[in-house]
Scaffold this motif. Structure first.
Motif, mmCIF file in Angstrom:
data_model
loop_
_atom_site.group_PDB
_atom_site.id
_atom_site.type_symbol
_atom_site.label_atom_id
_atom_site.label_comp_id
_atom_site.label_asym_id
_atom_site.label_seq_id
_atom_site.Cartn_x
_atom_site.Cartn_y
_atom_site.Cartn_z
ATOM 1 N N ILE A 1 0.723 -0.990 -0.103
ATOM 2 C CA ILE A 1 0.019 0.074 0.116
ATOM 3 C C ILE A 1 0.836 1.006 0.045
ATOM 4 C CG2 ILE A 1 -1.463 1.381 1.383
ATOM 5 C CD1 ILE A 1 -3.078 -1.203 2.173
ATOM 6 N N GLY A 2 1.902 1.266 0.707
ATOM 7 C CA GLY A 2 2.989 2.410 0.791
ATOM 8 C C GLY A 2 3.712 2.662 -0.517
ATOM 9 N N ILE A 3 3.934 1.579 -1.188
ATOM 10 C CA ILE A 3 4.622 1.531 -2.416
ATOM 11 C C ILE A 3 3.658 2.227 -3.543
ATOM 12 C CG2 ILE A 3 5.761 0.512 -4.425
ATOM 13 C CD1 ILE A 3 6.988 -1.217 -2.138
ATOM 14 N N ILE A 4 2.486 1.782 -3.448
ATOM 15 C CA ILE A 4 1.375 2.314 -4.325
ATOM 16 C C ILE A 4 0.881 3.795 -4.202
ATOM 17 C CG2 ILE A 4 -1.199 2.000 -4.895
ATOM 18 C CD1 ILE A 4 -0.836 -1.134 -4.479
ATOM 19 N N ILE A 5 0.935 4.208 -2.810
ATOM 20 C CA ILE A 5 0.726 5.548 -2.724
ATOM 21 C C ILE A 5 1.782 6.510 -2.936
ATOM 22 C CG2 ILE A 5 0.378 7.237 -0.554
ATOM 23 C CD1 ILE A 5 -1.334 4.943 0.629
ATOM 24 N N SER B 1 4.033 10.136 -6.815
ATOM 25 C CA SER B 1 5.145 10.646 -7.796
ATOM 26 C C SER B 1 4.805 10.728 -9.410
ATOM 27 C CB SER B 1 6.250 9.851 -7.534
ATOM 28 O OG SER B 1 6.037 8.525 -7.960
ATOM 29 N N SER B 2 3.725 9.949 -9.637
ATOM 30 C CA SER B 2 3.464 10.159 -11.274
ATOM 31 C C SER B 2 2.182 11.398 -11.349
ATOM 32 C CB SER B 2 2.636 8.711 -11.698
ATOM 33 O OG SER B 2 1.571 8.579 -10.957
ATOM 34 N N ASP B 3 1.630 11.220 -12.372
ATOM 35 C CA ASP B 3 0.663 12.354 -12.741
ATOM 36 C C ASP B 3 -0.956 11.837 -12.553
ATOM 37 O OD1 ASP B 3 1.052 14.905 -12.953
ATOM 38 O OD2 ASP B 3 0.743 15.091 -15.382
ATOM 39 N N ILE B 4 -1.057 10.912 -11.797
ATOM 40 C CA ILE B 4 -2.465 10.339 -11.633
ATOM 41 C C ILE B 4 -3.367 11.358 -11.006
ATOM 42 C CG2 ILE B 4 -3.785 8.416 -10.802
ATOM 43 C CD1 ILE B 4 -1.276 6.544 -11.283
ATOM 44 N N PHE C 1 -3.905 19.916 -6.790
ATOM 45 C CA PHE C 1 -3.587 18.504 -6.992
ATOM 46 C C PHE C 1 -2.293 18.251 -7.578
ATOM 47 C CE2 PHE C 1 -8.344 17.827 -6.544
ATOM 48 C CZ PHE C 1 -8.054 16.978 -5.355
ATOM 49 N N ASN C 2 -1.923 19.400 -8.471
ATOM 50 C CA ASN C 2 -0.497 19.224 -8.856
ATOM 51 C C ASN C 2 0.644 19.979 -7.962
ATOM 52 O OD1 ASN C 2 -1.444 18.334 -11.422
ATOM 53 N ND2 ASN C 2 -1.949 20.295 -12.077
#
Length: 79
Positions: free
Chosen positions: A13-17, A22-25, A46-47
């Protein structure tokens, strides 16, 4: 639930968060919600660095807690 599984779930869960932050999702998701539901979410927020740093901090807390819990179990041989 197995203790070992719980450790790996927390780390995952931590790695997914952290990956999401860090991405633009988040900005893509907010713009999609604005388009579909006309929610008027602030894309600038959000950016922003503060929002992403907060999400990375939350992800780091999950990853660290899972790792420390796993280390504690390895020391006590309670796997």
């Amino acid at each position: 639930m197995n203790k070992k599984k719980m450790c790996f779930i927390l780390i995952g869960i931590g790695i997914i968060i952290i990956t999401i932050a860090s991405s633009d999702i988040t900005s893509i998701f907010s713009s999609i919600l604005n388009t579909i539901f006309n929610m008027k979410l602030p894309d600038v927020f959000f950016n922003s660095f503060v929002f992403r740093a907060t999400l990375i901090g939350i992800g780091a807390i999950f990853t660290l807690s899972g790792g420390l819990f796993y280390r504690h179990m390895m020391k006590n041989n309670s796997l």
